[in-house]
Design an enzyme around this catalytic site. Structure first.
Site, PDB file in Angstrom:
ATOM      1  CB  THR A   1      46.433  50.846  35.971  1.00 19.83           C
ATOM      2  OG1 THR A   1      47.685  49.892  35.953  1.00 19.83           O
ATOM      3  CG2 THR A   1      47.546  52.439  34.876  1.00 19.83           C
TER       4      THR A   1
ATOM      5  CG  ASP B   1      45.374  41.159  43.682  1.00 19.24           C
ATOM      6  OD1 ASP B   1      44.600  40.304  43.573  1.00 19.24           O
ATOM      7  OD2 ASP B   1      45.674  41.754  43.225  1.00 19.24           O
TER       8      ASP B   1
ATOM      9  CD  GLU C   1      43.013  35.989  36.326  1.00 17.76           C
ATOM     10  OE1 GLU C   1      44.025  35.926  34.946  1.00 17.76           O
ATOM     11  OE2 GLU C   1      44.020  36.791  36.492  1.00 17.76           O
TER      12      GLU C   1
END
Length: 311
Positions: free
Chosen positions: A260, A84, A136
């Site tokens: 998170t 990632d 992205e």
């Protein structure tokens, strides 16, 4: 069971009108918690290792990758490995030998033309290795901004936007800054010219949020879903409430990245345990509390994302 591939999981999820939960892992306890939570929910999952996690582990990819592979092979649900937010070509080129079926190549910090060129090169390499690739376009806040020439501007999704604060080191542009959101027409051209297999889109989520208060732009998501013929990915999902996540999946999001939320669960449980048991020095006791908390979080979120949406 044997490792599956991210592309296969996303194809199945899209057909079922669900999304693939993709959790970022830092430690073996993260890996174990994600697999256990997925097994509890009875749904497939993606284990994600970020470039930041590799840097934390001394720049070595294989130890965590090997642990994730071993856990996946013993899992009772399908598990895939994903590399990632990769910016390093050297790390990208380690993906295939380390067991990763997919990568997210992140050149979103660059001006549009450079983002496109570097992503195209990464996609060509990845496809030659049989690796599925995500990119992205737009700016999902919460990570460091790339400063251009030391000036008080930052590149956001290929567009130059003024940075409040005026100096390098000021807080980076957030997900609601002008130009941060993914433009459907630009996204269509980017996907066609880069050859990527999926696109992470900026629709209002923010990386590293510790509160679940983000509001997504579902109108924009609808336009992006109509404009693109590749799966859409939501980053920064820890800060997105359950109802917003369900609406995003119904609107076309096929892969949801979460990191998170696991760290919040683990840290809170460890802190509470040590507060209640200040004399404990055996890490297995408080780390177990953290791992159990992450299992609960994973189980709940997998349930949210893998529930079939209405046609």
């Amino acid at each position: 069971m044997p490792l599956t591939t991210t592309g296969e999981l996303i194809t199945r999820a899209a057909a079922a009108r669900t999304a693939v939960p993709a959790f970022n892992v830092i430690s073996l306890e993260h890996v174990e918690a994600v697999v256990a939570g997925a097994e509890s929910a009875g749904a497939p999952v993606v284990l994600q290792v970020s470039e930041n996690a590799v840097r934390f582990r001394g720049g070595r990819l294989l130890p965590l990758a090997r642990a994730a592979t071993a856990a996946a092979e013993q899992a009772r649900v399908p598990v895939a490995l994903h590399l990632d937010h990769i910016q390093s070509d050297d790390l990208l080129h380690q993906a295939a030998d380390a067991g990763f079926s997919s990568v997210m190549y992140d050149a979103s910090r660059l001006p549009y033309a450079e983002n496109l060129a570097t992503t195209r090169a990464a996609a060509d390499w990845a496809h030659a290795q049989g690796i599925w690739i995500e990119a992205e376009l737009g700016w999902v806040g919460g990570k460091d901004t790339a400063w251009v020439g030391g000036k008080d501007t930052a590149w956001v999704g290929g567009k130059e936007a003024a940075q409040t604060g005026g100096e390098a080191g000021a807080p980076p542009l957030d997900a609601h800054a002008p130009g941060a959101r993914t433009d459907p027409d630009e996204a269509r051209a980017f996907v066609a010219d880069s050859g990527v297999d999926a696109l992470a889109v900026a629709i209002g989520s923010v990386h590293a949020m510790t509160t679940r208060t983000a509001t997504l732009d579902h109108t924009l998501l609808g336009r992006l879903n109509a404009a693109l013929d590749v799966p859409l990915v939501l980053h920064g999902s820890s800060g997105v409430p359950d109802a917003e996540l369900r609406a995003a999946v119904a609107g076309g999001i096929a892969k949801v990245n979460i990191g998170t939320a696991l760290n919040v669960a683990m840290t809170g449980a460890v802190r509470d345990f040590l507060t209640e048991h200040p004399d404990v020095v055996d890490p297995r006791k408080y780390v177990r509390a953290g791992r159990d908390a992450m299992v609960t979080t994973v189980t709940r979120l997998v349930g949210v994302l893998c529930a079939r949406t209405a046609p």
